[in-house]
Design a protein around this motif. Sequence first.
Motif, PDB file in Angstrom:
ATOM      1  N   GLN A  29      63.077  14.849  50.590  1.00 48.77           N
ATOM      2  CA  GLN A  29      63.912  14.593  49.116  1.00 48.77           C
ATOM      3  C   GLN A  29      65.126  15.679  48.950  1.00 48.77           C
ATOM      4  O   GLN A  29      66.206  15.301  48.634  1.00 48.77           O
ATOM      5  CB  GLN A  29      62.783  14.369  48.154  1.00 48.77           C
ATOM      6  CG  GLN A  29      62.204  13.263  48.193  1.00 48.77           C
ATOM      7  CD  GLN A  29      62.771  11.891  48.104  1.00 48.77           C
ATOM      8  OE1 GLN A  29      63.428  11.388  49.052  1.00 48.77           O
ATOM      9  NE2 GLN A  29      62.587  11.149  47.065  1.00 48.77           N
ATOM     10  N   ALA A  30      64.780  16.736  49.092  1.00 46.57           N
ATOM     11  CA  ALA A  30      65.614  17.734  48.656  1.00 46.57           C
ATOM     12  C   ALA A  30      66.788  17.710  49.800  1.00 46.57           C
ATOM     13  O   ALA A  30      68.010  17.943  49.319  1.00 46.57           O
ATOM     14  CB  ALA A  30      65.159  19.176  48.745  1.00 46.57           C
ATOM     15  N   SER A  72      68.974  14.750  48.986  1.00 47.18           N
ATOM     16  CA  SER A  72      69.765  15.017  47.628  1.00 47.18           C
ATOM     17  C   SER A  72      71.056  15.914  47.958  1.00 47.18           C
ATOM     18  O   SER A  72      71.719  15.885  46.983  1.00 47.18           O
ATOM     19  CB  SER A  72      68.882  15.074  46.706  1.00 47.18           C
ATOM     20  OG  SER A  72      68.242  16.413  46.880  1.00 47.18           O
ATOM     21  N   SER A  73      70.685  16.770  48.981  1.00 42.69           N
ATOM     22  CA  SER A  73      71.572  17.941  48.986  1.00 42.69           C
ATOM     23  C   SER A  73      72.952  17.667  49.767  1.00 42.69           C
ATOM     24  O   SER A  73      73.899  18.315  50.074  1.00 42.69           O
ATOM     25  CB  SER A  73      71.009  19.231  49.697  1.00 42.69           C
ATOM     26  OG  SER A  73      70.675  19.023  50.874  1.00 42.69           O
ATOM     27  N   PRO A  79      75.525  15.133  49.975  1.00 43.45           N
ATOM     28  CA  PRO A  79      76.198  13.793  49.644  1.00 43.45           C
ATOM     29  C   PRO A  79      77.107  13.242  50.417  1.00 43.45           C
ATOM     30  O   PRO A  79      77.519  13.488  51.693  1.00 43.45           O
ATOM     31  CB  PRO A  79      77.226  14.471  48.694  1.00 43.45           C
ATOM     32  CG  PRO A  79      77.575  15.892  49.156  1.00 43.45           C
ATOM     33  CD  PRO A  79      76.121  16.348  49.805  1.00 43.45           C
TER      34      PRO A  79
END
Length: 104
Positions: A70-71, A74-75, A77
């Motif tokens: 998830q990290a 989300s990092s 873009p």
Amino acid sequence: MKLLGWLLRAAFFLLVFALALNNQTPVVVHGLFGTRWEGPLALVLLIVLLLGVLLGVLVMVPLWWHARRQARLSSTPTSAPPPAAASPTPSPASRPQPDLPDAV
């Protein structure tokens, strides 16, 4: 400060070592289907502690993988966000004041 930390670690190690030396009494661990194992109490406790830590890590591994995925998602873009429009910040006098109870 580092010296104090090392002294505390050394004291903790010596305490655990002394307890292990004082608990050499053999204990019998009865397993499934009539199996038995006999060993010193300190060794049995150490093995049980290590098995508990291993089980805890195995339970947490999927959660860690999910959080890392998830990290990572989300990092990165997919496109650059549009620039934020410049808005004037309100002055302190125009901000609403909280309602405070009257002093008695």
